[in-house]
Scaffold this motif. Structure first.
Motif, PDB file in Angstrom:
ATOM      1  N   MET A 252       0.582  -1.412  -0.099  1.00 60.36           N
ATOM      2  CA  MET A 252       0.429  -0.060   0.102  1.00 60.36           C
ATOM      3  C   MET A 252       0.953   1.283  -0.434  1.00 60.36           C
ATOM      4  SD  MET A 252      -3.218  -1.411   2.987  1.00 60.36           S
ATOM      5  CE  MET A 252      -4.238  -1.655   2.479  1.00 60.36           C
ATOM      6  N   LEU A 253       0.410   2.180  -0.359  1.00 58.54           N
ATOM      7  CA  LEU A 253       0.879   3.841  -0.328  1.00 58.54           C
ATOM      8  C   LEU A 253       0.679   4.046   0.521  1.00 58.54           C
ATOM      9  CD1 LEU A 253      -1.387   6.430  -0.859  1.00 58.54           C
ATOM     10  CD2 LEU A 253      -1.231   4.873  -3.020  1.00 58.54           C
ATOM     11  N   GLY A 262      -6.083  23.227   7.952  1.00 58.43           N
ATOM     12  CA  GLY A 262      -5.207  22.808   9.581  1.00 58.43           C
ATOM     13  C   GLY A 262      -4.806  21.570   9.799  1.00 58.43           C
ATOM     14  N   ILE A 263      -6.033  20.287   9.102  1.00 57.30           N
ATOM     15  CA  ILE A 263      -6.160  19.212  10.257  1.00 57.30           C
ATOM     16  C   ILE A 263      -5.213  18.256   9.145  1.00 57.30           C
ATOM     17  CG2 ILE A 263      -7.792  17.009  10.280  1.00 57.30           C
ATOM     18  CD1 ILE A 263      -9.817  19.469  11.312  1.00 57.30           C
ATOM     19  N   LYS A 264      -4.964  17.464   9.618  1.00 60.98           N
ATOM     20  CA  LYS A 264      -4.333  16.652   8.718  1.00 60.98           C
ATOM     21  C   LYS A 264      -4.594  14.988   8.573  1.00 60.98           C
ATOM     22  CE  LYS A 264       0.133  15.837   6.780  1.00 60.98           C
ATOM     23  NZ  LYS A 264       1.164  16.247   7.394  1.00 60.98           N
ATOM     24  N   SER A 265      -5.232  14.407   7.883  1.00 62.89           N
ATOM     25  CA  SER A 265      -5.041  12.493   8.015  1.00 62.89           C
ATOM     26  C   SER A 265      -4.780  12.420   7.019  1.00 62.89           C
ATOM     27  CB  SER A 265      -6.891  12.578   7.443  1.00 62.89           C
ATOM     28  OG  SER A 265      -7.989  13.817   7.638  1.00 62.89           O
ATOM     29  N   TYR A 266      -4.274  10.572   7.280  1.00 63.39           N
ATOM     30  CA  TYR A 266      -3.767  10.104   6.999  1.00 63.39           C
ATOM     31  C   TYR A 266      -4.216   8.351   6.084  1.00 63.39           C
ATOM     32  CZ  TYR A 266       0.916  12.585   8.579  1.00 63.39           C
ATOM     33  OH  TYR A 266       1.381  13.177   8.636  1.00 63.39           O
ATOM     34  N   LEU A 267      -3.970   7.848   4.561  1.00 60.94           N
ATOM     35  CA  LEU A 267      -4.376   7.471   4.487  1.00 60.94           C
ATOM     36  C   LEU A 267      -2.960   6.428   3.158  1.00 60.94           C
ATOM     37  CD1 LEU A 267      -4.556   7.528   0.889  1.00 60.94           C
ATOM     38  CD2 LEU A 267      -6.647   9.012   1.839  1.00 60.94           C
ATOM     39  N   THR A 268      -4.245   4.993   3.066  1.00 59.53           N
ATOM     40  CA  THR A 268      -3.089   4.391   2.880  1.00 59.53           C
ATOM     41  C   THR A 268      -3.482   3.599   1.883  1.00 59.53           C
ATOM     42  OG1 THR A 268      -4.350   2.032   4.174  1.00 59.53           O
ATOM     43  CG2 THR A 268      -2.119   3.170   4.800  1.00 59.53           C
ATOM     44  N   ALA A 269      -3.367   2.841   0.255  1.00 67.68           N
ATOM     45  CA  ALA A 269      -4.774   2.555  -0.326  1.00 67.68           C
ATOM     46  C   ALA A 269      -3.673   0.972  -1.358  1.00 67.68           C
ATOM     47  CB  ALA A 269      -4.310   3.454  -1.550  1.00 67.68           C
ATOM     48  N   ALA A 270      -3.991   0.044  -1.615  1.00 67.08           N
ATOM     49  CA  ALA A 270      -3.847  -0.984  -2.276  1.00 67.08           C
ATOM     50  C   ALA A 270      -3.898  -0.998  -3.767  1.00 67.08           C
ATOM     51  CB  ALA A 270      -4.026  -2.401  -1.328  1.00 67.08           C
ATOM     52  N   PHE A 271      -3.632  -0.969  -4.810  1.00 62.70           N
ATOM     53  CA  PHE A 271      -4.499  -1.143  -5.983  1.00 62.70           C
ATOM     54  C   PHE A 271      -3.845  -2.103  -6.697  1.00 62.70           C
ATOM     55  CE2 PHE A 271      -4.933   2.563  -5.059  1.00 62.70           C
ATOM     56  CZ  PHE A 271      -5.618   4.050  -5.499  1.00 62.70           C
ATOM     57  N   PRO A 272      -3.903  -2.863  -8.187  1.00 64.34           N
ATOM     58  CA  PRO A 272      -3.723  -4.327  -8.282  1.00 64.34           C
ATOM     59  C   PRO A 272      -2.853  -3.142 -10.271  1.00 64.34           C
ATOM     60  CG  PRO A 272      -5.905  -4.672  -9.025  1.00 64.34           C
ATOM     61  CD  PRO A 272      -5.561  -2.870  -7.983  1.00 64.34           C
ATOM     62  N   SER A 273      -1.321  -3.533 -10.485  1.00 66.17           N
ATOM     63  CA  SER A 273      -0.775  -2.651 -11.692  1.00 66.17           C
ATOM     64  C   SER A 273      -1.562  -2.115 -12.447  1.00 66.17           C
ATOM     65  CB  SER A 273       0.230  -3.782 -11.269  1.00 66.17           C
ATOM     66  OG  SER A 273      -0.442  -4.953 -12.822  1.00 66.17           O
ATOM     67  N   GLN A 274      -0.657  -0.720 -12.978  1.00 67.25           N
ATOM     68  CA  GLN A 274      -1.626  -0.331 -13.629  1.00 67.25           C
ATOM     69  C   GLN A 274      -2.663   0.127 -13.205  1.00 67.25           C
ATOM     70  OE1 GLN A 274      -1.310  -2.473 -17.452  1.00 67.25           O
ATOM     71  NE2 GLN A 274       0.921  -1.411 -17.226  1.00 67.25           N
ATOM     72  N   CYS A 275      -3.268   0.986 -12.294  1.00 73.17           N
ATOM     73  CA  CYS A 275      -4.463   1.525 -11.911  1.00 73.17           C
ATOM     74  C   CYS A 275      -3.565   2.637 -11.373  1.00 73.17           C
ATOM     75  CB  CYS A 275      -4.553   0.759 -10.207  1.00 73.17           C
ATOM     76  SG  CYS A 275      -5.650  -0.394 -10.951  1.00 73.17           S
ATOM     77  N   LYS A 277      -1.013   3.761  -8.737  1.00 76.91           N
ATOM     78  CA  LYS A 277      -0.426   4.219  -7.612  1.00 76.91           C
ATOM     79  C   LYS A 277       0.719   4.774  -7.183  1.00 76.91           C
ATOM     80  CE  LYS A 277       1.046   0.687  -3.685  1.00 76.91           C
ATOM     81  NZ  LYS A 277       1.782  -0.826  -3.675  1.00 76.91           N
ATOM     82  N   THR A 278       1.452   4.723  -7.914  1.00 76.78           N
ATOM     83  CA  THR A 278       2.691   5.576  -7.688  1.00 76.78           C
ATOM     84  C   THR A 278       1.814   7.368  -7.933  1.00 76.78           C
ATOM     85  OG1 THR A 278       4.153   4.496  -8.726  1.00 76.78           O
ATOM     86  CG2 THR A 278       5.406   6.392  -8.192  1.00 76.78           C
ATOM     87  N   ASN A 279       1.143   7.831  -8.479  1.00 76.17           N
ATOM     88  CA  ASN A 279       0.660   9.171  -9.296  1.00 76.17           C
ATOM     89  C   ASN A 279      -0.086   9.197  -8.428  1.00 76.17           C
ATOM     90  OD1 ASN A 279       1.579   9.179 -11.936  1.00 76.17           O
ATOM     91  ND2 ASN A 279      -0.235   8.462 -12.932  1.00 76.17           N
ATOM     92  N   LEU A 280      -1.549   7.878  -7.759  1.00 74.11           N
ATOM     93  CA  LEU A 280      -1.653   8.672  -6.414  1.00 74.11           C
ATOM     94  C   LEU A 280      -0.968   9.370  -4.967  1.00 74.11           C
ATOM     95  CD1 LEU A 280      -4.275   9.396  -5.450  1.00 74.11           C
ATOM     96  CD2 LEU A 280      -4.767   6.905  -4.382  1.00 74.11           C
ATOM     97  N   ALA A 281      -0.196   8.147  -5.063  1.00 76.63           N
ATOM     98  CA  ALA A 281       1.148   8.032  -3.764  1.00 76.63           C
ATOM     99  C   ALA A 281       2.097   9.751  -3.895  1.00 76.63           C
ATOM    100  CB  ALA A 281       1.957   7.200  -3.703  1.00 76.63           C
ATOM    101  N   MET A 282       1.819  10.282  -4.876  1.00 75.54           N
ATOM    102  CA  MET A 282       2.949  11.093  -4.904  1.00 75.54           C
ATOM    103  C   MET A 282       2.715  12.382  -5.387  1.00 75.54           C
ATOM    104  SD  MET A 282       6.474   9.236  -6.904  1.00 75.54           S
ATOM    105  CE  MET A 282       6.836   8.208  -6.153  1.00 75.54           C
ATOM    106  N   ASP A 301       5.285   4.954  -0.553  1.00 71.11           N
ATOM    107  CA  ASP A 301       4.118   4.847  -3.026  1.00 71.11           C
ATOM    108  C   ASP A 301       4.079   3.542  -2.359  1.00 71.11           C
ATOM    109  OD1 ASP A 301       7.353   4.037  -2.838  1.00 71.11           O
ATOM    110  OD2 ASP A 301       6.965   4.007  -5.424  1.00 71.11           O
ATOM    111  N   ASP A 302       4.934   2.524  -2.083  1.00 71.81           N
ATOM    112  CA  ASP A 302       4.807   1.321  -2.427  1.00 71.81           C
ATOM    113  C   ASP A 302       3.687   0.570  -1.207  1.00 71.81           C
ATOM    114  OD1 ASP A 302       4.559  -0.749  -4.256  1.00 71.81           O
ATOM    115  OD2 ASP A 302       6.640  -1.863  -4.057  1.00 71.81           O
ATOM    116  N   ILE A 303       4.678   0.093  -0.378  1.00 69.54           N
ATOM    117  CA  ILE A 303       4.196  -0.887   0.883  1.00 69.54           C
ATOM    118  C   ILE A 303       4.391   0.461   2.223  1.00 69.54           C
ATOM    119  CG2 ILE A 303       6.024  -2.690   2.050  1.00 69.54           C
ATOM    120  CD1 ILE A 303       7.603  -3.066  -0.220  1.00 69.54           C
ATOM    121  N   ALA A 304       3.402  -0.564   3.190  1.00 63.81           N
ATOM    122  CA  ALA A 304       3.003  -0.134   4.626  1.00 63.81           C
ATOM    123  C   ALA A 304       2.868  -0.543   5.349  1.00 63.81           C
ATOM    124  CB  ALA A 304       1.446   0.780   4.468  1.00 63.81           C
ATOM    125  N   TRP A 305       3.840  -1.181   6.476  1.00 68.54           N
ATOM    126  CA  TRP A 305       3.399  -1.617   7.596  1.00 68.54           C
ATOM    127  C   TRP A 305       2.296  -0.676   8.655  1.00 68.54           C
ATOM    128  CZ3 TRP A 305       9.232  -3.429   8.210  1.00 68.54           C
ATOM    129  CH2 TRP A 305      10.201  -4.692   7.967  1.00 68.54           C
TER     130      TRP A 305
END
Ligand code: OXD
Ligand code: MN
Length: 609
Positions: A252-253, A262-275, A277-282, A301-305
């Motif tokens: 996940m990104l 000023g409220i900050k939120s974080y999200l993670t996202a998982a997509f199959p290839s060619q969706c 993902k890198t464009n969304l991450a950055m 941009d790729d892996i989340a623990w």
């Protein structure tokens, strides 16, 4: 061959008092029979020495320093251009622990095969010892590893992709355990064998031993096959470890979204290839949108623990420090953040070279009139061949991304509010909808996928299911992996909300309904507002979709309410076809599928009745 370094030394090392590390390095050196051993210190000087060596060997071409300071182009052997899923093995003790979606071989048999392959595999070469750490070194989730490799290309990529060298060796210290990772390109320089610019072997093995936590990789020098910290350790082994320890290793990104107040939120996202993902991450929002005060930041941009953190939320770290991103399609229009990140200190692999020693790939700009393509041949726009390999890559330091989050190396990670799944779906899936609860969200992730063949009207084409985008990366039984997701609900006090997005829905004439790319930030805004409980959703049988009034479309040309309705529509006939099309997937995993997910499918049908 020599590495030209000050760190070459006889087989014994005085750099560490970690006896199990020293013994393992000695044993592996005895097996692989390298000419010498080089303990990687991770310094910039060492990086330059290794890059010079790669230039001298013909692996690297230095790029124009005025355009790409301290950057290089590598061309791989045409047979070694991507991960090799059919040669990737999970060698758990029991076959059932690898499950229906992984290749399995009995561990003792595989060890015997690999021992034969590695015997003498480094003759004539240097064995590099790379101490590495996935995650910030002082994070509770930091995972230490040591990769032995005969590829200097791997060493310089690893310096970008993770913490490595002396600081990690010191952190491992005399007692800490580490994941042993053995890698060889599989081309020993025996008598009479001349080296080539990209050594590799036609026979490849990417092997994981989940119980003993080891990786053995043979025959490939490319990407996830060879940079073992990435897919092998941070995903396949980490999934097995995290299941045992109550956390999650996900493909996940991780990104942040800050609202005008000023409220900050974080999200993670998982997509199959060619969706995208890198464009969304950055993603950097377009000018007309930024004016309203919303900002994005990048954590990974790729892996989340992810683990249940002190705030009660899931906390996430990015175990990597660099991007190994797909180049084609990346441009100043689609992804300015990536373009800035790769402006210097970057390794490009299998892209095209321009006449002024810059780089080019399809989708970057109008094609130049002449290039050297990724195979080293002259290229002109009418030659009928792609100039860059479709899986060509840039290896760039994440810290060079202009919107890198200030907390991206925070050992405690960032608190996650939302998890997003998605796929490339020309029909059926609305632009965005929210799951009713965690279990429903797990069902959405488990059944996500991309359509690979066009659908007849009203039907669903063939959907390649890629649960949580983990099909090639789950190091154990996929059914048990779903069960682990379901169990995590009990460990997290403040559960993230789960969403599904689809940037790729088309109208009857085959035109995309949504502009996508940087406008996707508007979908993220809706997601964040839903998480903060600021707006209501529209309830449908599949989940909550946005009301038009709550969804910001200001400044998107031609996107009116009827377009919005088409992009968000829930259509019963398409969903009946979707449920039928999930059959194969449920059958493949039938014996291992948790009952809760079978039940989710029935609930969905009941809601539609
Ligand atoms: C990658 C992949 O390279 O997912 O990140 O294949
Ligand atoms: Mn990936």
């Amino acid at each position: 061959m020599t590495s030209g370094s000050t760190q070459e030394m006889p087989l014994k090392s005085s750099l560490t008092e970690n006896q199990s590390l020293v013994t393992w390095v000695e044993e592996m050196a005895e097996l692989c029979k390298p000419d010498q051993i080089h303990w990687i210190d991770g310094s910039d000087g060492e990086w330059s020495q290794l890059c010079n060596l790669l230039v001298a060997q013909g692996t690297f071409t230095p790029l124009n320093p005025a355009k790409h300071p301290n950057s290089f182009l590598a061309r791989s052997n045409p047979s070694d251009v991507a991960r090799v899923e059919d040669r990737t093995f999970i060698c758990s003790l029991r076959e059932s622990d690898a499950g229906a979606t992984n290749n399995w071989s009995p561990p003792e048999m595989m060890r015997k095969t690999l021992t034969e392959k590695f015997d003498g595999s480094m003759v004539g070469r240097t064995m590099y010892v790379i101490p590495f750490c996935m995650g910030p070194i002082d994070s509770p989730l930091a995972m230490f590893g040591v990769q032995l490799t005969d590829s200097p290309y791997v060493c310089v990529n690893m310096k970008i992709m993770c913490h490595m060298g002396t600081k990690v060796l010191n952190a491992i210290g005399p007692n800490r355990s580490f994941v042993p990772c053995l890698h060889s390109v599989g081309m020993p320089l025996k008598e009479g064998v001349r080296d080539v610019a990209w050594p590799c072997n036609d026979e490849k093995y990417i092997v994981h031993f989940p119980e003993s936590r080891e990786v053995w990789s043979y025959g490939s020098g490319y990407g996830g096959n060879a940079l073992l910290g990435k897919k092998c350790v941070a995903l396949r082994l980490a999934t097995a470890i995290s299941r045992d320890q109550g956390w999650m290793a996900e493909h996940m990104l991780i990104m942040g979204l800050e609202s005008p107040d000023g409220i900050k939120s974080y999200l993670t996202a998982a997509f199959p290839s060619q969706c995208g993902k890198t464009n969304l991450a950055m993603l950097i929002p377009p000018e007309h949108y930024t004016k309203r005060g919303w900002k994005t930041t990048l954590v990974g941009d790729d892996i989340a623990w992810l683990w249940p953190g002190e705030t009660g939320k899931l906390h996430a770290i990015n175990p990597e420090t660099g991007f190994f991103g797909v180049a084609p399609g990346t441009s100043w229009h689609s992804n300015p953040g990536a373009m800035e990140a790769m402006a210097s200190n970057t390794i490009f692999t299998n892209v095209a070279l321009t006449d002024d020693h810059s780089v080019w790939w399809e989708g970057l700009s109008d094609p130049p009139s002449h290039l050297i393509d990724w195979t080293g041949k002259d290229w002109t726009p009418d030659c009928g061949r792609p100039a860059a390999h479709p899986n060509s890559r840039f290896t760039a330091p994440a810290g060079q991304c202009p919107n890198i989050d200030p907390a991206w190396q925070d050992p405690q990670g960032v608190p996650i509010d939302a998890i997003v799944f998605g796929g490339r779906r020309p029909s059926t899936m609305p632009l965005v909808f929210q799951a009713f609860d965690w279990t429903h969200g797990v069902f959405l992730g488990a059944t996500q996928g991309s359509e690979t063949t066009a659908a007849a009207t009203g039907a669903v084409g063939h959907v390649r299911r890629d649960p949580m985008a983990m099909l090639p990366f789950c190091g154990y039984n996929m059914g048990d992996y779903f069960a682990h997701w379901l169990n995590m609900r009990k460990l997290i006090r403040q559960l993230p909300r789960i969403f599904h997005v689809n940037w790729f829905r088309k109208n009857e004439s085959g035109k995309f309904l949504w502009p996508g790319f940087r406008e996707n930030v508007r979908v993220l805004e809706w997601i964040v507002k839903r998480c903060q409980g600021r707006i209501a959703g529209h309830e449908t049988p599949i989940g909550w979709t946005p009301h038009f009034v709550d969804f910001d479309t200001d400044g998107i040309d031609g996107f009116d309410e009827s377009q919005f309705d088409a992009a968000m529509a829930f259509r019963q006939n398409e969903w009946l076809a979707e449920i039928t099309s999930q059959n194969d997937f449920f059958l493949k995993l039938y014996h291992d599928m948790p009952k809760e997910l079978l039940c989710q499918r029935e609930l969905l049908m009941a809601r539609m009745a």
